[in-house]
Structure formats: C-alpha cells, structure tokens
Design an enzyme around this catalytic site. Structure first.
Site, PDB file in Angstrom:
ATOM      1  N   SER A 296       4.222   2.313   8.199  1.00 49.69           N
ATOM      2  CA  SER A 296       3.836   1.222   7.380  1.00 49.69           C
ATOM      3  C   SER A 296       5.258   0.634   6.483  1.00 49.69           C
ATOM      4  O   SER A 296       6.049   1.309   6.336  1.00 49.69           O
ATOM      5  CB  SER A 296       3.006   1.803   6.193  1.00 49.69           C
ATOM      6  OG  SER A 296       1.615   1.678   6.648  1.00 49.69           O
ATOM      7  N   GLY A 297       5.171  -0.556   6.241  1.00 46.47           N
ATOM      8  CA  GLY A 297       6.193  -1.246   5.716  1.00 46.47           C
ATOM      9  C   GLY A 297       7.625  -1.599   6.399  1.00 46.47           C
ATOM     10  O   GLY A 297       8.367  -2.496   5.983  1.00 46.47           O
TER      11      GLY A 297
ATOM     12  N   HIS B 230       0.898  -1.023  -0.097  1.00 43.49           N
ATOM     13  CA  HIS B 230       0.072   0.024   0.015  1.00 43.49           C
ATOM     14  C   HIS B 230       0.862   1.250  -0.023  1.00 43.49           C
ATOM     15  O   HIS B 230       0.350   2.391  -0.408  1.00 43.49           O
ATOM     16  CB  HIS B 230      -0.946  -0.058   1.116  1.00 43.49           C
ATOM     17  CG  HIS B 230      -0.411   0.154   2.689  1.00 43.49           C
ATOM     18  ND1 HIS B 230      -0.219  -0.658   3.221  1.00 43.49           N
ATOM     19  CD2 HIS B 230      -0.082   1.393   2.922  1.00 43.49           C
ATOM     20  CE1 HIS B 230       0.385  -0.135   4.305  1.00 43.49           C
ATOM     21  NE2 HIS B 230       0.508   1.012   4.426  1.00 43.49           N
TER      22      HIS B 230
ATOM     23  N   ASP C  42      -0.174  -7.560   1.255  1.00 41.57           N
ATOM     24  CA  ASP C  42       0.051  -6.229   1.623  1.00 41.57           C
ATOM     25  C   ASP C  42       1.680  -6.182   1.442  1.00 41.57           C
ATOM     26  O   ASP C  42       2.260  -6.104   2.666  1.00 41.57           O
ATOM     27  CB  ASP C  42      -0.446  -5.461   2.460  1.00 41.57           C
ATOM     28  CG  ASP C  42       0.046  -3.946   2.593  1.00 41.57           C
ATOM     29  OD1 ASP C  42       0.568  -3.310   1.630  1.00 41.57           O
ATOM     30  OD2 ASP C  42      -0.696  -3.607   3.670  1.00 41.57           O
TER      31      ASP C  42
END
Length: 507
Positions: A457-458, A314, A361
């Site tokens: 995120s990530g 994402h 994801d």
C-alpha cells in the site's frame, strides 16, 4: 506482491495493500452504476487535513465470487407494431377523452406557475444572503472574499492569503512546457522564451511548490500546443517578473516556448533483470521507500522531492501522528533497514479519504530533514497536465508486500510488470461492479497471477515515457491478491496533481 502464474478464483483479503496485522478497513461498494465510468483526469479537489479518532476495526475479509469477464451487447427494445395506427380521418375515436385531457391544462399550468414563483422567491432569498454574489468571480479560500475573474493571476494579491495568485503557472506534457494562465483570455498559454532567464525559472518552480535548490534549468523549444504566447513584463530597470500579458505568435520573435525542469526526477540505473521479480540493484527504483512504525514495515511510498513522500491515505488513517513514522529510502532488504536510522516525519497531510469506499486514497508525508539525493535515492516525476495514460499501457509496481494473500511481507524489494485496465472494464459486473471512481485507476491482469498485496500500500505505480519514469498511481486496494477479475486499484495521481502542489506550497 504476488507474481505467480497461477490463476485463483477465491477472494479472501479485501484491501490487500495495508499491512496492519494483515488487516485494514475494507472498501464497501457503493450501489452499482452510480460512479462515472470514463472521466479520468480532471480538476482540483478540496483538500482536508484529517487527523481523526481511530475508527472501529473492520474485518478485512469479504467474499466476492470471481467471474469471467463477459462482453455485453446492448439490446434494442422491440418495436410494438401491432398497435401502430396510420393517421387518417378515423384516428380520433374517443373525443370525450380528449376533452377531459384539455380540462387538465389549466390545472397543470397553475402548478407550473406556482413552482416558478416559489423558485423565484428562493432565488431572491439566496441572493439576499450572499449566495449568488460571486457569479462573476471566485471566492478566496481563507475569508470567502469574492474576487473577480479579471483579478485572478494578474500579479496583484487580492486575496489575503494570496489564493488568487497561486496555481497561475503549470507544466504541460512530458516536455515540461511552462504555461501561465491568461485572465484576459481565460485560458492557459505557453510562455515565450524571449526574455526568460533562470531567476524567473526558479521563481516559477517555487510558486508551484518546489524547493529552490532542486531547480534544474530550462530549454527553448518549438511548440505546437498553442498559437498564442505569454510574455513576461520588464520594468524600467530591466528586471522581470512572472506577470504576463497575452501576445500573438508574431510578438514572440523566437516562436519558442519555455520548457522548465524544476527537479531532476524519473531517472534510474536501468539494471533490472528481464522477467525477474526480485530487485537486485538499489538504483532500479530509487524513489521507493518503506514507511515504518517501531521498525515494522507497514506501507510503501514514493519520493517526489527531497522533503516530500506520496503514500496512501489508508496507511495513515489510523496512525496520523507524524512522530510515530520513520521513512527508509535507498534500501533493498528489510534487514538493512533494521540497522539504519531512517528519516523522521514532521507532517502528515491526508486528503478527505473515505474508508468505506477508498475514495481519495492519497496522503503526503513531509520529512524533518531532506533526503540526500544519490544514485540510490531519487524522486519520481509527478505527471504533468496534458499527460494521458490509457489501457493497455505497460507499467510497474514495486514493494515489500507479501507474496501471497494473507502472507508475511517480503524480506526483499519486489517488482512486477502489469498493464493499465480501462475504467469501463474495471467497473463491469464481473470485476468491480461500479466501485471504481475517477479518483482511482485499475492495473494488473484480469486473468490473475500478478498483483500487489498486503504491505505494498502507498507504493508506486509507474510508467516510462520520454525516457523518464512517472508516478501514475499509489497502491490502494483490491479484492484479495492476484485473483481472477480482481486487479489492483490505485489512487489516480494525475487526478490529485493540483492537490499535491497545493500542499507543497502551503507547507
């Protein structure tokens, strides 16, 4: 990243990990109960390399009242006893109804025969058009050629792209046991250390997807994982290749297997402050990187080789042009990064990510130039097959994400200690009500107070085992930050392992 002891009950930001004007497309829950609850570490995926047009912007706000996690006890349906009749001579009280039921059998039998005939016709049509012509083998990915099972992993390339000779070796367990697939016995077998050498080791690592210059070496270890071994063949000139053949234990004189290390990974400086949330040493989490566009931190990532970084799909879904991104490795503060050059990105490979459900994801970034490995920049270990991480295992998350829901990114790298949460618990009604699939794992605290947040995120979710740190998840999504019964959700790296290696081999 939020690491307070306060418990919150209001949900605000849906996908807390993504720092894109503090918003990103929210996950929309599939109907409750449709997702499998238990399986966590299974087979390969079908990768797609997505470079799509930007989807419409979604608001990243969703209201979902937090509730206490209850324990549910299945209820057994009551037995209806007052209409139970004991068998006897007067049981057949309505023979007329029985006769009418008997007259229905020819009609039912006719329907069944008709359905069987229709199914047979469909099967013949499918067979005619080649649907069933590969039942005794597998298809090559590039040209759909059917190759029999006996031709897979036999040392001879039968697929034009070589699909039949890839993924024929793997690493197993935290000891890095090397295993090869036996097409004769249709199973994975340990490689006997007799006749093994470093040239074979480098060849095996390259075939898995690692660069030749990251090779570390091999060890000979006793293994109880298998009673059968795979031996390497040696030709008349004495040279060896990775084409193996099945052998019983007695044919492996040393009774030892090969433990292969393709890259020096998972080691850090161990100078972490106990109970602290601010990271004070660059070598504590040396695989953590910042992913930026125009010198603005958007996401985190994890170094897995000098060329490759794992992050969340994402993060790049709306920004899929590799030229826009810069990777910063070996830094603690965002101020340091403002003065640094960083590493440019040559390629972005994204899984078939679903922005509505956050399924799959995960994404990979390949750098134009390899990172220089130092005490402050090191890869984290990818989990091997046979490694299972179960709740309530202790783990760590890191990142420059905000320290409150909707807040600004942290100026300094933060860390938090959390626990894995069982998928059944995470899929219960008070928590995520069936939204957690096998491509995801939950981690955090059900009471709230500690969680990843926007900007994390990530980034990595890591677990320590056998003195090494392993990448278990990439920060994906969640309802708000650190709310009660709303733990963080992470991409299941173990599930994606085959996909990751496939991209590393291909590019």
């Amino acid at each position: 990243m939020q690491t307070t002891d306060t418990t919150y009950d209001n949900v605000s930001h849906v996908n807390y990990g993504f720092q894109h004007e503090e918003q990103r497309p929210p996950p929309f829950a599939p109907p409750s109960g449709i997702n499998p609850a238990l399986p966590q570490y299974h087979g390969p995926q079908n990768p797609q390399y997505v470079h799509q047009n930007s989807p419409p912007q979604y608001f990243s706000e969703r209201y979902s009242p937090a509730q206490s996690l209850h324990q549910y006890t299945p209820q057994t349906a009551p037995v209806n006893t007052h209409r139970t009749v004991t068998p006897g001579p007067y049981l057949d009280v309505n023979p007329v109804h029985k006769a009418s039921r008997r007259k229905k059998w020819p009609f039912i039998l006719g329907i069944v025969i008709t359905l069987l005939v229709v199914a047979g016709v469909i099967a013949v049509v499918l067979w005619f058009y080649g649907i069933f012509d590969c039942l005794q083998g597998r298809r090559c990915k590039t040209d759909e050629k059917c190759v029999s099972f006996s031709q897979w992993c036999d040392g001879v390339q039968d697929c034009p792209s070589g699909d039949d000779e890839t993924q024929c070796s793997r690493l197993f367990g935290s000891d890095y046991l090397l295993q090869m697939y036996s097409n004769m016995n249709q199973k994975w077998e340990n490689v006997c250390s007799d006749g093994w050498n470093d040239n074979l080791g480098m060849q095996a690592c390259e075939e898995m997807g690692y660069e030749r210059n990251t090779y570390v070496g091999y060890e000979e270890i006793y293994s109880r994982a298998s009673t059968d071994y795979m031996l390497v063949k040696t030709d008349s000139l004495g040279s060896s290749n990775l084409t193996g053949f099945h052998s019983k234990t007695s044919d492996c004189p040393s009774n030892k297997a090969v433990a292969l290390k393709c890259i020096d990974c998972g080691r850090n400086s161990e100078t972490r402050i106990v109970g602290g949330t601010m990271v004070t040493s660059k070598g504590v989490w040396p695989w953590q990187v910042s992913l930026q566009i125009s010198r603005r931190h958007l996401c985190g990532g994890s170094v897995i080789t000098p060329y490759w970084v794992v992050t969340a799909a994402h993060c790049v879904y709306e920004n899929s042009d590799a030229r826009d991104w810069t990777v910063y490795a070996g830094y603690l503060t965002r101020t340091e990064m403002q003065l640094a050059t960083g590493n440019s990105v040559s390629r972005i490979v994204m899984h078939n990510f679903d922005p509505r459900t956050n399924e799959n994801d995960i994404a990979l970034m390949k750098l134009n130039l390899p990172l220089t490995i130092t005490s402050n920049v090191r890869p984290v270990c990818l989990p091997n097959k046979g490694m299972y991480f179960t709740a309530p295992r202790e783990c760590y998350i890191t990142g420059w994400g905000s320290q409150s829901s909707g807040g600004s990114p942290s100026p300094t790298l933060q860390e938090a200690k959390i626990q894995l949460i069982d998928r059944t618990t995470c899929n219960s009604r008070p928590v995520y009500n069936g939204q957690i699939t096998e491509t995801m794992i939950c981690a955090g605290k059900l009471e709230g107070g500690v969680d990843s947040c926007q900007g994390d995120s990530g980034g990595p979710l890591v677990i320590k085992e056998n003195s090494l740190w392993w990448l278990v998840g990439d920060t994906s999504w969640g309802d708000g930050c650190a709310f009660r019964n709303k733990p963080g959700v992470y991409g299941n790296v173990t599930y994606f392992l085959d996909w990751i290696y496939e991209q590393m081999r291909r590019y």
